[in-house]
Design a protein around this motif. Structure first.
Motif, PDB file in Angstrom:
ATOM      1  N   ALA A 264      39.958 -12.277  30.950  1.00 19.90           N
ATOM      2  CA  ALA A 264      40.972 -12.447  32.004  1.00 19.90           C
ATOM      3  C   ALA A 264      40.373 -13.180  33.199  1.00 19.90           C
ATOM      4  CB  ALA A 264      41.490 -11.078  32.450  1.00 19.90           C
ATOM      5  N   ILE A 265      39.190 -12.739  33.603  1.00 25.15           N
ATOM      6  CA  ILE A 265      38.550 -13.345  34.778  1.00 25.15           C
ATOM      7  C   ILE A 265      38.096 -14.767  34.444  1.00 25.15           C
ATOM      8  CG2 ILE A 265      36.594 -13.152  36.376  1.00 25.15           C
ATOM      9  CD1 ILE A 265      36.825 -10.088  36.055  1.00 25.15           C
ATOM     10  N   PHE A 266      37.452 -14.928  33.267  1.00 28.25           N
ATOM     11  CA  PHE A 266      36.946 -16.259  32.917  1.00 28.25           C
ATOM     12  C   PHE A 266      38.084 -17.269  32.752  1.00 28.25           C
ATOM     13  CE2 PHE A 266      33.003 -13.976  31.458  1.00 28.25           C
ATOM     14  CZ  PHE A 266      32.196 -14.546  32.431  1.00 28.25           C
ATOM     15  N   GLN A 267      39.251 -16.789  32.258  1.00 31.47           N
ATOM     16  CA  GLN A 267      40.361 -17.741  32.082  1.00 31.47           C
ATOM     17  C   GLN A 267      40.721 -18.392  33.419  1.00 31.47           C
ATOM     18  OE1 GLN A 267      44.460 -16.956  31.886  1.00 31.47           O
ATOM     19  NE2 GLN A 267      44.774 -17.929  29.901  1.00 31.47           N
ATOM     20  N   GLN A 268      40.519 -17.635  34.504  1.00 30.70           N
ATOM     21  CA  GLN A 268      40.910 -18.173  35.814  1.00 30.70           C
ATOM     22  C   GLN A 268      39.764 -18.814  36.582  1.00 30.70           C
ATOM     23  OE1 GLN A 268      43.996 -18.515  36.868  1.00 30.70           O
ATOM     24  NE2 GLN A 268      44.781 -17.574  34.993  1.00 30.70           N
ATOM     25  N   ILE A 269      38.569 -18.177  36.553  1.00 26.58           N
ATOM     26  CA  ILE A 269      37.510 -18.727  37.428  1.00 26.58           C
ATOM     27  C   ILE A 269      36.879 -20.004  36.852  1.00 26.58           C
ATOM     28  CG2 ILE A 269      36.994 -16.492  38.523  1.00 26.58           C
ATOM     29  CD1 ILE A 269      34.418 -16.404  36.884  1.00 26.58           C
ATOM     30  N   THR A 270      37.314 -20.400  35.666  1.00 24.98           N
ATOM     31  CA  THR A 270      36.878 -21.702  35.161  1.00 24.98           C
ATOM     32  C   THR A 270      37.828 -22.799  35.664  1.00 24.98           C
ATOM     33  OG1 THR A 270      37.971 -21.019  33.121  1.00 24.98           O
ATOM     34  CG2 THR A 270      35.596 -20.889  33.153  1.00 24.98           C
ATOM     35  N   GLY A 271      38.783 -22.421  36.523  1.00 26.04           N
ATOM     36  CA  GLY A 271      39.493 -23.407  37.334  1.00 26.04           C
ATOM     37  C   GLY A 271      40.808 -23.971  36.839  1.00 26.04           C
ATOM     38  N   ILE A 272      41.422 -23.401  35.777  1.00 30.35           N
ATOM     39  CA  ILE A 272      42.617 -24.058  35.227  1.00 30.35           C
ATOM     40  C   ILE A 272      43.705 -24.312  36.267  1.00 30.35           C
ATOM     41  CG2 ILE A 272      43.638 -21.855  34.365  1.00 30.35           C
ATOM     42  CD1 ILE A 272      44.065 -25.362  32.818  1.00 30.35           C
ATOM     43  N   ASN A 273      43.940 -23.316  37.143  1.00 30.92           N
ATOM     44  CA  ASN A 273      45.092 -23.506  38.035  1.00 30.92           C
ATOM     45  C   ASN A 273      44.812 -24.414  39.223  1.00 30.92           C
ATOM     46  OD1 ASN A 273      47.204 -22.260  36.620  1.00 30.92           O
ATOM     47  ND2 ASN A 273      46.153 -20.320  36.950  1.00 30.92           N
ATOM     48  N   THR A 274      43.548 -24.776  39.433  1.00 28.60           N
ATOM     49  CA  THR A 274      43.303 -25.800  40.448  1.00 28.60           C
ATOM     50  C   THR A 274      43.918 -27.108  39.927  1.00 28.60           C
ATOM     51  OG1 THR A 274      41.188 -26.455  39.510  1.00 28.60           O
ATOM     52  CG2 THR A 274      41.136 -24.703  41.130  1.00 28.60           C
ATOM     53  N   VAL A 275      43.883 -27.267  38.598  1.00 29.70           N
ATOM     54  CA  VAL A 275      44.487 -28.467  38.005  1.00 29.70           C
ATOM     55  C   VAL A 275      46.013 -28.324  37.920  1.00 29.70           C
ATOM     56  CG1 VAL A 275      44.531 -29.964  35.975  1.00 29.70           C
ATOM     57  CG2 VAL A 275      42.397 -28.882  36.676  1.00 29.70           C
ATOM     58  N   ILE A 276      46.462 -27.159  37.412  1.00 27.62           N
ATOM     59  CA  ILE A 276      47.908 -26.980  37.235  1.00 27.62           C
ATOM     60  C   ILE A 276      48.636 -27.056  38.587  1.00 27.62           C
ATOM     61  CG2 ILE A 276      49.698 -25.339  36.446  1.00 27.62           C
ATOM     62  CD1 ILE A 276      48.089 -26.559  34.129  1.00 27.62           C
ATOM     63  N   TYR A 277      48.077 -26.442  39.631  1.00 30.12           N
ATOM     64  CA  TYR A 277      48.786 -26.411  40.914  1.00 30.12           C
ATOM     65  C   TYR A 277      48.432 -27.603  41.811  1.00 30.12           C
ATOM     66  CZ  TYR A 277      49.204 -21.384  39.624  1.00 30.12           C
ATOM     67  OH  TYR A 277      49.427 -20.205  38.962  1.00 30.12           O
ATOM     68  N   TYR A 278      47.225 -28.153  41.646  1.00 29.48           N
ATOM     69  CA  TYR A 278      46.786 -29.154  42.623  1.00 29.48           C
ATOM     70  C   TYR A 278      46.402 -30.513  42.024  1.00 29.48           C
ATOM     71  CZ  TYR A 278      46.231 -25.077  45.741  1.00 29.48           C
ATOM     72  OH  TYR A 278      46.432 -23.955  46.490  1.00 29.48           O
ATOM     73  N   ALA A 279      46.755 -30.784  40.766  1.00 31.91           N
ATOM     74  CA  ALA A 279      46.314 -32.047  40.142  1.00 31.91           C
ATOM     75  C   ALA A 279      46.602 -33.295  41.001  1.00 31.91           C
ATOM     76  CB  ALA A 279      46.927 -32.189  38.751  1.00 31.91           C
ATOM     77  N   PRO A 280      47.816 -33.420  41.595  1.00 29.69           N
ATOM     78  CA  PRO A 280      48.046 -34.639  42.388  1.00 29.69           C
ATOM     79  C   PRO A 280      47.040 -34.777  43.529  1.00 29.69           C
ATOM     80  CG  PRO A 280      50.111 -33.462  42.031  1.00 29.69           C
ATOM     81  CD  PRO A 280      49.004 -32.582  41.539  1.00 29.69           C
ATOM     82  N   LYS A 281      46.684 -33.654  44.145  1.00 33.56           N
ATOM     83  CA  LYS A 281      45.715 -33.704  45.248  1.00 33.56           C
ATOM     84  C   LYS A 281      44.341 -34.147  44.742  1.00 33.56           C
ATOM     85  CE  LYS A 281      47.411 -30.261  48.560  1.00 33.56           C
ATOM     86  NZ  LYS A 281      47.382 -30.738  49.917  1.00 33.56           N
ATOM     87  N   ILE A 282      43.917 -33.637  43.583  1.00 34.95           N
ATOM     88  CA  ILE A 282      42.609 -33.999  43.026  1.00 34.95           C
ATOM     89  C   ILE A 282      42.595 -35.496  42.735  1.00 34.95           C
ATOM     90  CG2 ILE A 282      40.987 -33.648  41.104  1.00 34.95           C
ATOM     91  CD1 ILE A 282      42.186 -30.848  40.722  1.00 34.95           C
ATOM     92  N   LEU A 283      43.693 -35.983  42.137  1.00 38.31           N
ATOM     93  CA  LEU A 283      43.743 -37.393  41.759  1.00 38.31           C
ATOM     94  C   LEU A 283      43.748 -38.288  42.998  1.00 38.31           C
ATOM     95  CD1 LEU A 283      46.216 -37.134  38.746  1.00 38.31           C
ATOM     96  CD2 LEU A 283      43.750 -37.535  38.686  1.00 38.31           C
ATOM     97  N   GLN A 284      44.427 -37.844  44.030  1.00 34.57           N
ATOM     98  CA  GLN A 284      44.434 -38.652  45.255  1.00 34.57           C
ATOM     99  C   GLN A 284      43.049 -38.673  45.895  1.00 34.57           C
ATOM    100  OE1 GLN A 284      48.022 -37.084  47.219  1.00 34.57           O
ATOM    101  NE2 GLN A 284      48.825 -39.179  47.126  1.00 34.57           N
ATOM    102  N   ALA A 285      42.352 -37.521  45.825  1.00 33.57           N
ATOM    103  CA  ALA A 285      40.993 -37.470  46.383  1.00 33.57           C
ATOM    104  C   ALA A 285      40.060 -38.407  45.622  1.00 33.57           C
ATOM    105  CB  ALA A 285      40.460 -36.045  46.325  1.00 33.57           C
ATOM    106  N   ALA A 286      40.363 -38.616  44.299  1.00 29.41           N
ATOM    107  CA  ALA A 286      39.508 -39.488  43.493  1.00 29.41           C
ATOM    108  C   ALA A 286      39.814 -40.963  43.725  1.00 29.41           C
ATOM    109  CB  ALA A 286      39.691 -39.150  42.016  1.00 29.41           C
ATOM    110  N   GLY A 287      40.967 -41.264  44.341  1.00 27.90           N
ATOM    111  CA  GLY A 287      41.252 -42.663  44.656  1.00 27.90           C
ATOM    112  C   GLY A 287      42.593 -43.177  44.171  1.00 27.90           C
ATOM    113  N   PHE A 288      43.444 -42.303  43.657  1.00 29.31           N
ATOM    114  CA  PHE A 288      44.798 -42.729  43.283  1.00 29.31           C
ATOM    115  C   PHE A 288      45.553 -43.060  44.558  1.00 29.31           C
ATOM    116  CE2 PHE A 288      47.227 -42.805  39.436  1.00 29.31           C
ATOM    117  CZ  PHE A 288      46.358 -42.357  38.469  1.00 29.31           C
ATOM    118  N   ASN A 289      46.024 -44.299  44.672  1.00 28.84           N
ATOM    119  CA  ASN A 289      46.661 -44.657  45.935  1.00 28.84           C
ATOM    120  C   ASN A 289      48.088 -44.151  46.052  1.00 28.84           C
ATOM    121  OD1 ASN A 289      44.420 -45.856  46.967  1.00 28.84           O
ATOM    122  ND2 ASN A 289      44.851 -47.796  45.908  1.00 28.84           N
ATOM    123  N   SER A 290      48.857 -44.310  44.965  1.00 30.09           N
ATOM    124  CA  SER A 290      50.267 -43.936  45.110  1.00 30.09           C
ATOM    125  C   SER A 290      50.478 -42.474  44.726  1.00 30.09           C
ATOM    126  CB  SER A 290      51.147 -44.829  44.238  1.00 30.09           C
ATOM    127  OG  SER A 290      51.176 -44.339  42.924  1.00 30.09           O
TER     128      SER A 290
END
Ligand code: BGC
Length: 470
Positions: A264-290
């Motif tokens: 239960a703990i590992f399913q979450q602390i390996t970060g899945i929901n940082t992607v599910i909830y914040y993927a657009p933010k991660i991609l913009q930080a990497a350089g996606f302009n639009s």
């Protein structure tokens, strides 16, 4: 090392009928609502923020309110399922899903929105403790892996449907529609559960043998289901647990409890929901302009999640739980590692943005064949019947609690440590989770739930014989 021996595969008398699949489809709508209601907020938030003039803290509370509610729902959901039955709890769950969706959509102020989202979260927590158990208790053993994984598939479909609904209503800033539309699947889910039977195992646990017999005949489409009934009764007779919280600490249950809580703990602390909830933010930080390009890439990530979950469902009863788990976590380690290192050596650029898209897709694909479905599957099959709901609910509570912590800390971690170190941190948690899975997680493929219980008891006896004073 974990017990990897595979016991007798399915028996003819345990073959399922079409009824099981229909039951599974309706019950898994609880998973669809879980995915929809957690995923929908990412697109709705921009407009909610604009309408109510939310501060960043208020924004975080709106997002995590549902996770708080889910944690509370999971705490009570398991015990409630053991006391009142899986089906009754799922009926209440459907009602909360419906009322919560309408209340959030109609919320006149931020406090009302937060209260409604916490209320809705209760249903998500209840669904996550009860749907997998319901599915595992009606499924025949040879198909249990994929039937229970329908829950995870439904979660991933719910997330994609939420992304698409957000996209569809973004033009009219229709956040109330985005939140409110969840009432439709809630009604279908509730109607389905109304007509579906209670699980035979819960009925036998409560001494309702005649009713259980009728249900089994119906779901297996066999006239002679006595062998299965006798197996369940025999297994119950060997369980010393009485269904109390303290039973969870019983020596015989402890190893399974550790496996469930650990996953239960590992399913979450390996970060899945940082992607599910914040993927657009991660991609913009990497350089996606639009922004729209980032949102489109996020929808791509959601679709990969669904596709790989389907592949996992196909493989889980063939290859088994452990090979998928270990292979998938390896993929998570590699993709998180590459992502973390790329953020370290490169500044935001088009090239980094593409590396990020590939890594995020590879990471989600790896999660979707491993920790995603297999966590929910294992916690529905590894506990003794007398405390199954309670123990499953405990694991689900740890899952939601960890989800809450990761979701609340992700943006701060990126701000303080940088994206690179944050992803490398999740990569290091993935390494630990691989070791955990390798050494502690048992193979359950093809066994009946009663055989799985017997194997924990046998292990306990072996350990007792080896060290009688421990
Ligand atoms: C997890 C959720 C996650 C989802 C993504 C589920 O198994 O419990 O937290 O959002 O998978 O597919």
């Amino acid at each position: 090392m974990a017990d990897k021996q595979i016991a007798t595969p399915s028996k003819a008398h345990l073959r399922g009928s079409r009824f099981v699949y229909i039951a599974a489809l309706f019950a898994s709508l609880g998973g669809l609502l879980f995915g929809y209601d957690t995923g929908v907020i990412s697109g709705a938030l921009i407009f909610i923020k604009r309408e109510f003039g939310l501060t960043t803290t208020a924004e975080e509370i709106v997002v995590s309110g549902v996770l708080l509610g889910a944690t509370m729902g999971a705490i009570v959901g398991g015990k409630a399922a053991d006391l009142f039955g899986r089906r009754r709890v799922l009926l209440v769950t459907a009602a909360i899903f419906g009322i919560g969706a309408l209340a959030s959509a109609a919320a006149p102020s931020p406090p009302m929105l937060i209260v409604s989202r916490v209320f809705l979260g209760l249903a998500i927590g209840l669904a996550s403790t009860n749907v997998p158990v319901y599915l595992s208790e009606v499924a025949p053993p040879h198909a249990r892996g994929w039937i229970v994984s329908l829950f995870q598939l439904a979660v991933t479909v719910g997330i994609v449907v939420a992304y698409l609904t957000d996209y569809a209503f973004a033009g009219v800033e229709g956040w109330r529609w985005m939140l409110g539309l969840a009432v439709a699947p809630a009604i279908v889910f509730g109607t389905g559960m109304f007509f579906l039977p209670e699980t035979p195992r819960w009925l036998i646990r409560g001494g309702q043998h005649e009713v259980a017999h009728g249900v089994l005949v119906r779901i297996r489409q066999l006239t002679d289901v006595n062998v299965e009934i006798e197996e369940i009764k025999a297994s119950l007779a060997q369980q010393p647990e009485s269904g109390r919280w303290t039973d969870l600490l019983h020596r015989q249950v402890r190893p399974a409890l550790v496996v469930g809580i650990g996953l239960a703990i590992f399913q979450q602390i390996t970060g899945i929901n940082t992607v599910i909830y914040y993927a657009p933010k991660i991609l913009q930080a990497a350089g996606f302009n639009s922004a729209s390009g980032a949102i489109l890439a996020t929808a791509g990530v959601g679709i990969v999640n669904v596709g790989m979950t389907i592949i996992a469902m196909f493989l889980v009863d063939r290859a088994g739980r452990r090979p998928l788990l270990l292979a998938g976590i390896t993929g998570m380690i590699v993709t998180l590692g590459v992502l973390g290192l790329s953020f370290r050596i490169s500044n935001p650029s088009e090239q980094l943005a593409w590396i990020a898209v590939i890594c995020l897709m590879g990471y989600v694909a790896s999660f979707a064949i491993s920790l995603g479905p297999i966590f929910w599957l294992l916690i529905a099959e590894i506990y003794p019947l007398r405390i199954r709901g309670l123990a499953e609910g405990t694991a689900a509570t740890f899952n939601w609690g960890s989800n809450l912590i990761v979701s609340l800390t992700f943006l701060t971690l990126v701000e303080k440590l940088g994206a690179s170190s944050t992803f490398l941190l999740y990569a290091s948690f993935s390494v630990t989770s691989w070791l955990f899975a390798y050494y502690l997680v048992p193979e359950t493929k093809g066994r009946t739930l009663e055989e799985i219980e017997a194997s924990w008891r046998a292990r306990h006896r072996v350990r007792q014989t080896a060290s009688p004073i421990s």
